[in-house]
Write a protein that holds these residues in place. Structure first.
Motif, mmCIF file in Angstrom:
data_model
loop_
_atom_site.group_PDB
_atom_site.id
_atom_site.type_symbol
_atom_site.label_atom_id
_atom_site.label_comp_id
_atom_site.label_asym_id
_atom_site.label_seq_id
_atom_site.Cartn_x
_atom_site.Cartn_y
_atom_site.Cartn_z
ATOM 1 N N SER A 47 0.868 -1.229 0.092
ATOM 2 C CA SER A 47 0.075 -0.006 0.005
ATOM 3 C C SER A 47 0.779 1.342 0.005
ATOM 4 C CB SER A 47 -0.869 -0.094 1.144
ATOM 5 O OG SER A 47 -0.227 -0.066 2.528
ATOM 6 N N ASP A 48 1.996 1.099 0.358
ATOM 7 C CA ASP A 48 3.080 2.446 0.196
ATOM 8 C C ASP A 48 3.380 2.794 -1.079
ATOM 9 O OD1 ASP A 48 4.860 4.446 0.603
ATOM 10 O OD2 ASP A 48 6.125 2.981 2.048
ATOM 11 N N LYS A 49 2.506 3.764 -1.541
ATOM 12 C CA LYS A 49 2.871 4.218 -2.873
ATOM 13 C C LYS A 49 4.059 5.073 -3.234
ATOM 14 C CE LYS A 49 -0.835 2.244 -3.988
ATOM 15 N NZ LYS A 49 -0.739 0.900 -4.863
ATOM 16 N N SER A 50 4.788 5.198 -1.949
ATOM 17 C CA SER A 50 5.914 6.058 -2.002
ATOM 18 C C SER A 50 7.157 5.312 -2.702
ATOM 19 C CB SER A 50 6.282 7.051 -0.882
ATOM 20 O OG SER A 50 6.661 5.964 -0.092
ATOM 21 N N VAL A 51 7.253 4.257 -2.721
ATOM 22 C CA VAL A 51 8.301 3.180 -3.125
ATOM 23 C C VAL A 51 8.151 2.957 -4.554
ATOM 24 C CG1 VAL A 51 9.254 1.033 -2.699
ATOM 25 C CG2 VAL A 51 8.393 2.075 -0.732
ATOM 26 N N ALA A 52 8.901 3.642 -5.187
ATOM 27 C CA ALA A 52 9.091 2.947 -6.800
ATOM 28 C C ALA A 52 9.377 1.685 -6.870
ATOM 29 C CB ALA A 52 10.010 3.959 -7.503
ATOM 30 N N ARG A 53 8.629 0.877 -7.759
ATOM 31 C CA ARG A 53 8.783 -0.630 -8.059
ATOM 32 C C ARG A 53 9.271 -0.922 -9.517
ATOM 33 N NH1 ARG A 53 7.078 -2.789 -2.797
ATOM 34 N NH2 ARG A 53 5.701 -1.482 -1.701
ATOM 35 N N PHE A 54 9.880 -2.236 -9.502
ATOM 36 C CA PHE A 54 9.991 -2.661 -10.730
ATOM 37 C C PHE A 54 8.707 -3.146 -11.554
ATOM 38 C CE2 PHE A 54 14.183 -3.077 -8.621
ATOM 39 C CZ PHE A 54 14.910 -2.814 -9.707
ATOM 40 N N TYR B 51 13.140 -12.663 -8.033
ATOM 41 C CA TYR B 51 11.814 -12.249 -7.480
ATOM 42 C C TYR B 51 12.183 -10.919 -6.896
ATOM 43 C CZ TYR B 51 6.994 -13.365 -6.370
ATOM 44 O OH TYR B 51 5.744 -13.442 -6.310
ATOM 45 N N GLU B 52 11.022 -9.831 -7.040
ATOM 46 C CA GLU B 52 11.119 -8.728 -6.506
ATOM 47 C C GLU B 52 10.634 -8.586 -5.085
ATOM 48 O OE1 GLU B 52 9.803 -4.049 -7.331
ATOM 49 O OE2 GLU B 52 9.130 -5.547 -8.836
ATOM 50 N N LYS B 53 11.591 -7.844 -4.259
ATOM 51 C CA LYS B 53 11.341 -7.703 -2.733
ATOM 52 C C LYS B 53 11.342 -5.926 -2.522
ATOM 53 C CE LYS B 53 9.877 -11.815 -1.301
ATOM 54 N NZ LYS B 53 8.735 -12.139 -0.552
ATOM 55 N N SER B 54 11.389 -5.936 -1.305
ATOM 56 C CA SER B 54 11.430 -4.578 -0.554
ATOM 57 C C SER B 54 11.965 -4.455 0.717
ATOM 58 C CB SER B 54 10.272 -3.811 -0.932
ATOM 59 O OG SER B 54 9.385 -4.295 0.013
ATOM 60 N N VAL C 148 22.674 -11.741 -6.864
ATOM 61 C CA VAL C 148 22.789 -10.478 -7.208
ATOM 62 C C VAL C 148 21.597 -9.667 -6.884
ATOM 63 C CG1 VAL C 148 22.830 -9.033 -9.440
ATOM 64 C CG2 VAL C 148 24.083 -11.197 -9.367
ATOM 65 N N ILE C 149 21.618 -8.699 -5.952
ATOM 66 C CA ILE C 149 20.637 -7.824 -5.425
ATOM 67 C C ILE C 149 20.768 -6.443 -6.280
ATOM 68 C CG2 ILE C 149 19.592 -6.850 -3.652
ATOM 69 C CD1 ILE C 149 21.868 -8.956 -2.152
ATOM 70 N N VAL C 150 19.617 -5.962 -7.164
ATOM 71 C CA VAL C 150 19.256 -5.158 -7.891
ATOM 72 C C VAL C 150 18.284 -4.046 -7.232
ATOM 73 C CG1 VAL C 150 18.838 -3.898 -10.147
ATOM 74 C CG2 VAL C 150 19.955 -6.471 -9.967
ATOM 75 N N PRO C 151 18.857 -2.833 -6.652
ATOM 76 C CA PRO C 151 17.885 -1.885 -6.245
ATOM 77 C C PRO C 151 17.030 -1.022 -7.382
ATOM 78 C CG PRO C 151 20.158 -1.195 -6.004
ATOM 79 C CD PRO C 151 20.109 -2.458 -6.409
ATOM 80 N N TYR C 152 16.168 -0.409 -7.133
ATOM 81 C CA TYR C 152 15.223 0.141 -7.993
ATOM 82 C C TYR C 152 16.179 1.529 -8.391
ATOM 83 C CZ TYR C 152 11.856 2.585 -10.933
ATOM 84 O OH TYR C 152 11.348 3.003 -11.673
ATOM 85 N N LYS C 153 16.638 1.945 -7.298
ATOM 86 C CA LYS C 153 17.359 3.483 -7.477
ATOM 87 C C LYS C 153 18.874 3.025 -7.344
ATOM 88 C CE LYS C 153 13.749 6.515 -5.837
ATOM 89 N NZ LYS C 153 13.288 7.633 -4.902
ATOM 90 N N THR C 154 19.821 3.688 -8.261
ATOM 91 C CA THR C 154 21.230 3.439 -8.322
ATOM 92 C C THR C 154 21.622 4.170 -7.012
ATOM 93 O OG1 THR C 154 21.271 5.654 -9.582
ATOM 94 C CG2 THR C 154 21.168 3.514 -10.819
ATOM 95 N N MET D 78 13.153 0.992 -0.132
ATOM 96 C CA MET D 78 13.408 0.494 -1.547
ATOM 97 C C MET D 78 13.113 -0.838 -1.888
ATOM 98 S SD MET D 78 15.487 1.867 -3.663
ATOM 99 C CE MET D 78 16.218 3.291 -2.886
ATOM 100 N N ALA D 79 12.720 -0.771 -3.240
ATOM 101 C CA ALA D 79 12.334 -2.069 -3.896
ATOM 102 C C ALA D 79 13.867 -2.523 -4.428
ATOM 103 C CB ALA D 79 11.377 -1.753 -5.091
ATOM 104 N N MET D 80 13.843 -3.885 -4.632
ATOM 105 C CA MET D 80 14.961 -4.575 -5.035
ATOM 106 C C MET D 80 14.832 -6.121 -5.823
ATOM 107 S SD MET D 80 16.424 -5.697 -1.376
ATOM 108 C CE MET D 80 15.176 -6.517 -0.396
ATOM 109 N N VAL D 81 15.158 -6.458 -6.638
ATOM 110 C CA VAL D 81 15.211 -7.830 -7.151
ATOM 111 C C VAL D 81 16.480 -8.588 -6.920
ATOM 112 C CG1 VAL D 81 15.101 -9.069 -9.288
ATOM 113 C CG2 VAL D 81 13.796 -6.789 -9.299
ATOM 114 N N ILE D 82 16.005 -9.783 -6.239
ATOM 115 C CA ILE D 82 17.003 -10.823 -5.831
ATOM 116 C C ILE D 82 17.224 -11.760 -6.865
ATOM 117 C CG2 ILE D 82 17.716 -12.452 -4.102
ATOM 118 C CD1 ILE D 82 15.978 -10.688 -2.086
#
Length: 214
Positions: A78-85, A121-124, A145-151, A203-207
């Motif tokens: 529900s947290d819309k402030s988090v940008a997601r993949f 899978y995407e997590k946060s 490998v962990i890729v965050p949405y923001k560099t 922070m959203a991230m993909v693992i």
């Protein structure tokens, strides 16, 4: 720390980066994920379409949807402030195409499936919090490998094998973290990935995981 210690750490980090860079399939999946980092609406839509088609064409992966955070530190949906993949929905749709039939989320094959060596899978993770994920069914050398949405994300991670830290992670210039397990494991070895968010925003991230089984 002595000169020898610094040299050993440098060698480990070099080997870790090389392991990911020389892994064609893992590299391909990481690139797909990074292509979703688009701000503009038109660019984002095109990136989604391109990534979805790439996921459909690639049958070497499976969703890592078995992960459950032990700490309750994931950002609520529900947290819309988090940008997601918005990757997981694409994984679901691509998996339906692979199987040829519609499947429910809990019917996914996951990272424990012996037919697959790659999963993602995407997590946060909330600001100032740490998520903790346990892995089962992994065998042999492991690469995460962990890729965050923001560099600019301030994430750190460590991999615990039998409760002890296996190796430190390497951070790339775009915020991506790479971890290679320093020892071979078997399917019964307790394996835990901890990811801390030292920033002031969720922070959203993909693992991603390469379960080599060798």
């Amino acid at each position: 720390m002595g000169k020898l210690g610094l040299i050993i750490i440098a060698l480990i980090m070099s080997m870790t980066a090389s392991a990911q860079q020389n892994d064609k399939e893992l590299n391909s999946l990481v690139t797909m994920v990074k292509n979703l980092r688009k701000a503009g609406e038109a660019e984002q839509k095109q990136a989604f379409n391109n990534t979805f088609q790439s996921l459909v064409a690639d049958t070497a992966w499976t969703p890592m949807n078995e992960l459950r955070d032990k700490n309750g530190a994931e950002c609520p949906h529900s947290d819309k402030s988090v940008a997601r993949f918005r990757l997981n929905r694409m994984l679901s749709k691509a998996e339906q195409v692979h199987q040829g039939v519609a499947v429910a989320t809990n019917g996914f094959m996951n990272g424990q499936d012996p037919r697959f060596n790659y999963s993602l899978y995407e997590k946060s993770v909330m600001a100032g919090k740490k998520v903790s994920y346990s892995f089962n069914g992994r065998e042999g050398r492991q690469v995460f490998v962990i890729v965050p949405y923001k560099t600019s994300a301030k994430l750190s991670a460590k991999l615990l094998v039998n409760g002890k830290e296996s190796t430190s992670s390497q951070r790339l210039s775009d915020g991506t973290l790479i971890i290679e397990c320093a020892e071979k494991i078997n399917t019964k070895t307790p394996l835990t990935l901890e990811i801390s968010n030292e920033g002031n925003e969720g922070m959203a991230m993909v693992i991603l995981n390469h379960n080599t089984r060798k």
